[in-house]
Design a protein around this motif. Sequence first.
Motif, PDB file in Angstrom:
ATOM      1  N   PRO A  30       0.807  -1.221   0.000  1.00 30.17           N
ATOM      2  CA  PRO A  30       0.000   0.000   0.000  1.00 30.17           C
ATOM      3  C   PRO A  30       0.839   1.270   0.000  1.00 30.17           C
ATOM      4  O   PRO A  30       0.492   2.260  -0.665  1.00 30.17           O
ATOM      5  CB  PRO A  30      -0.841  -0.132   1.281  1.00 30.17           C
ATOM      6  CG  PRO A  30      -0.933  -1.599   1.515  1.00 30.17           C
ATOM      7  CD  PRO A  30       0.372  -2.161   1.061  1.00 30.17           C
ATOM      8  N   THR A  31       1.957   1.244   0.726  1.00 33.99           N
ATOM      9  CA  THR A  31       2.838   2.419   0.763  1.00 33.99           C
ATOM     10  C   THR A  31       3.377   2.742  -0.618  1.00 33.99           C
ATOM     11  O   THR A  31       3.427   3.908  -1.033  1.00 33.99           O
ATOM     12  CB  THR A  31       4.006   2.177   1.732  1.00 33.99           C
ATOM     13  OG1 THR A  31       3.485   1.930   3.037  1.00 33.99           O
ATOM     14  CG2 THR A  31       4.925   3.385   1.782  1.00 33.99           C
ATOM     15  N   ASP A  32       3.772   1.701  -1.362  1.00 34.55           N
ATOM     16  CA  ASP A  32       4.304   1.919  -2.707  1.00 34.55           C
ATOM     17  C   ASP A  32       3.219   2.387  -3.671  1.00 34.55           C
ATOM     18  O   ASP A  32       3.473   3.203  -4.566  1.00 34.55           O
ATOM     19  CB  ASP A  32       4.951   0.631  -3.228  1.00 34.55           C
ATOM     20  CG  ASP A  32       6.220   0.273  -2.473  1.00 34.55           C
ATOM     21  OD1 ASP A  32       6.832   1.191  -1.898  1.00 34.55           O
ATOM     22  OD2 ASP A  32       6.593  -0.908  -2.462  1.00 34.55           O
ATOM     23  N   LEU A  33       2.007   1.852  -3.496  1.00 39.07           N
ATOM     24  CA  LEU A  33       0.918   2.288  -4.366  1.00 39.07           C
ATOM     25  C   LEU A  33       0.641   3.778  -4.174  1.00 39.07           C
ATOM     26  O   LEU A  33       0.505   4.528  -5.145  1.00 39.07           O
ATOM     27  CB  LEU A  33      -0.345   1.484  -4.056  1.00 39.07           C
ATOM     28  CG  LEU A  33      -1.588   1.846  -4.886  1.00 39.07           C
ATOM     29  CD1 LEU A  33      -1.375   1.530  -6.346  1.00 39.07           C
ATOM     30  CD2 LEU A  33      -2.818   1.114  -4.362  1.00 39.07           C
ATOM     31  N   LEU A  34       0.578   4.225  -2.921  1.00 45.75           N
ATOM     32  CA  LEU A  34       0.324   5.637  -2.655  1.00 45.75           C
ATOM     33  C   LEU A  34       1.501   6.506  -3.083  1.00 45.75           C
ATOM     34  O   LEU A  34       1.314   7.594  -3.635  1.00 45.75           O
ATOM     35  CB  LEU A  34       0.030   5.843  -1.172  1.00 45.75           C
ATOM     36  CG  LEU A  34      -1.317   5.309  -0.685  1.00 45.75           C
ATOM     37  CD1 LEU A  34      -1.398   5.377   0.836  1.00 45.75           C
ATOM     38  CD2 LEU A  34      -2.466   6.093  -1.308  1.00 45.75           C
ATOM     39  N   ALA A  35       2.714   6.013  -2.849  1.00 40.39           N
ATOM     40  CA  ALA A  35       3.897   6.794  -3.233  1.00 40.39           C
ATOM     41  C   ALA A  35       3.983   6.953  -4.739  1.00 40.39           C
ATOM     42  O   ALA A  35       4.497   7.963  -5.238  1.00 40.39           O
ATOM     43  CB  ALA A  35       5.160   6.119  -2.702  1.00 40.39           C
TER      44      ALA A  35
END
Length: 700
Positions: free
Chosen positions: A59-64
């Motif tokens: 999820p962190t990579d998707l948002l980033a």
Amino acid sequence: MTGSPRWRIATDVGGTFTDLVLDDGAQLRAFKAPTTPDDPARGVLDAVAVAARAVGVAPTDLLAGSEVFVHGTTRALNAMLTGTTAPTALLVTAGHPDILLFREGGRHSPFDLSTEYPKPLVPRRLTFEVGGRLLADGSEMTPLDEDAVLSAIEAIKAASVEAVAVCLLWSVVDGSHERRVGELLAEHLPGVAVTLSHELNPVMREYRRASSAVIDASLKPLMAAYIDGLEGRLRDAGLGGQLLLVSSTGSSLLADMAADAPIHTLNSGPAMAPSAARHVVAESVETVGEVFDAIVFDTGGTTCDISLVRESQVVSTRETWIGPIGAGHITGFSSVDIRSIAAGGGSIAEVDEWGLLHVGPGSAGAVPGPACYGRGGTAATVTDASVVAGLIDPDTFLDGSLTLDRGAAERAVGAIAHRMGVDLLAAADAILSLATEQMVNAIELITLGQGVDPRSAVLVGGGGAAGLNIVEIARRLGTATAVIPAFGSVLAAAGGMLAPLAEESSMTFPTSSDRFDAEGVGGVIAELSSRVDRFAAAIGVDRSEITLDWSVEARYRRQVWDLVVPVPDGAFKDGGALALLVAEFHRSHALAYGTDDPTGTVEFLTWRVRASHGSEAERGFEAAAPARAATHRDVSFSGVLHTGARVVPVRELADTPVDGPAIIEATATSVALPPGARAALSPQGHILIEPYAAAIKAKG
């Protein structure tokens, strides 16, 4: 995340589900997670997590890796409807404390004396009069009484209000008195939200200015906290792109702009659906031509939201009311014209003491949800009836992410069957038929009431529950073509992908066609143009990248109500521009009221400019769908062709059209295709339905 794709994300927080659409530049992908009413931001992050798992990233990579995060929410609307906005005071010109009480509107049924007179948004005890008076020409009859303002401020402190609205007479001509009141409030009530009517909504009608100022002020504490909290949690979770909120007009706002004027977010969620529907019809239905009408019904878990596309444009209205029209509270701003009814998948079915069946207005919502969700709900809902009828497969609901309890659905609907004295399938059919009838009635009100013939329009179904009865609705309306978009289950969220950044500015300057003040209008246009420059700077783009739409509120002399008509090129360099404007007003009047007066004098009042950046996606909106094996199951189709349960094929659409009876499985939704109907797939992945199996043509 070095070398990562750049995604765009749009979310829509509904009463039952939080929808998310992920755009990777090639296709859209749709996801859902249960809404968390106690903490909506958690539901948004849950939807992000579902999407991240599907694309195989954290999820962190998707948002980033997301350049923009578009958010639609009915948080502000729900606060208004439930009366949970901030305690608000109102400052008015001395002698005029009853602006909100005298109001506009009235009873729909004038002889129904049981209808109570609406209460004002701000009670008299929190309405304060201040001395000082401006005249209609902007001259000062009486200076502002600053001592009275300071006295009111002390009373406001004692009342512990959280917001203040200011609406003084003729502030639209000269806002100096209101600005000074605002300065005193900022000095002596730091931290208290303040809205000045002439800055927010500079129109001539005092009730509308006062109502919009109070609504906006009362929403500021709530929405500032909501927006700040959402953005903070998204940033903490990795969001690196821009957070945008969808406005009531279907465009988007920077997060800080939305917090500064939260009244613009009242219809934030539902306003996105008709833009997406218009795009779908234009790209996939060949028979409509360049100009078309479309009926959009977006059926989620709690409500069915109905809107129109007329002459290829999303229909908007300036008569936007919170609550019943005439008896609620007017916002004073344009909004996508949306009519909502309590006929969603979670709408509760009940039998009254006389044995009559009702569907809604109560809803099971997200918590506990329909009985079949297995979360403690026991009341029968439209979703439960759909499970009993076989329209929804309990094992593949939401692409298998949520397994439904068929036994619980049967027990809930069985209780309705017992009260009605019918069998289980008949009770399920009655629930679905009544929900369909309520939708048809609401659609007829919004179409026939505005001169739109449903038979010549395209019916577009959005939301996870739209496919359950779209054919029966089309048949009742006589509509020749119906469409379930490829991303139909998340139609509103998908519309967020089309929402340009936009801001509307306005100024009141009365003039008329027989004595047109071109110089004065030119000054107004110059001032509005300077505001466009400030908007371009705020969003960080060059002025040349801004699209401008100019308009003016106009009416025939001695008329009470106005029409909004476009202004050609936003300028009046010669008499030809005025002639075009007058001709457009006559045309708009004939379209709205069925008559016009080509020789009549036209009065022009409030001038507006809508500045927008960004345009609708040029590529087709194609959606990825999980592959499923074709199966069969028992299905009972509701409506006039109801013949009881039968074994029908359950399949996805491919290149070959499918004739009913059948169930079409699509992304996060099922489409009931009763006998006599036919469905075909457009090249973009949209499901085109002919209710009576006529030939369907689609654009390649």
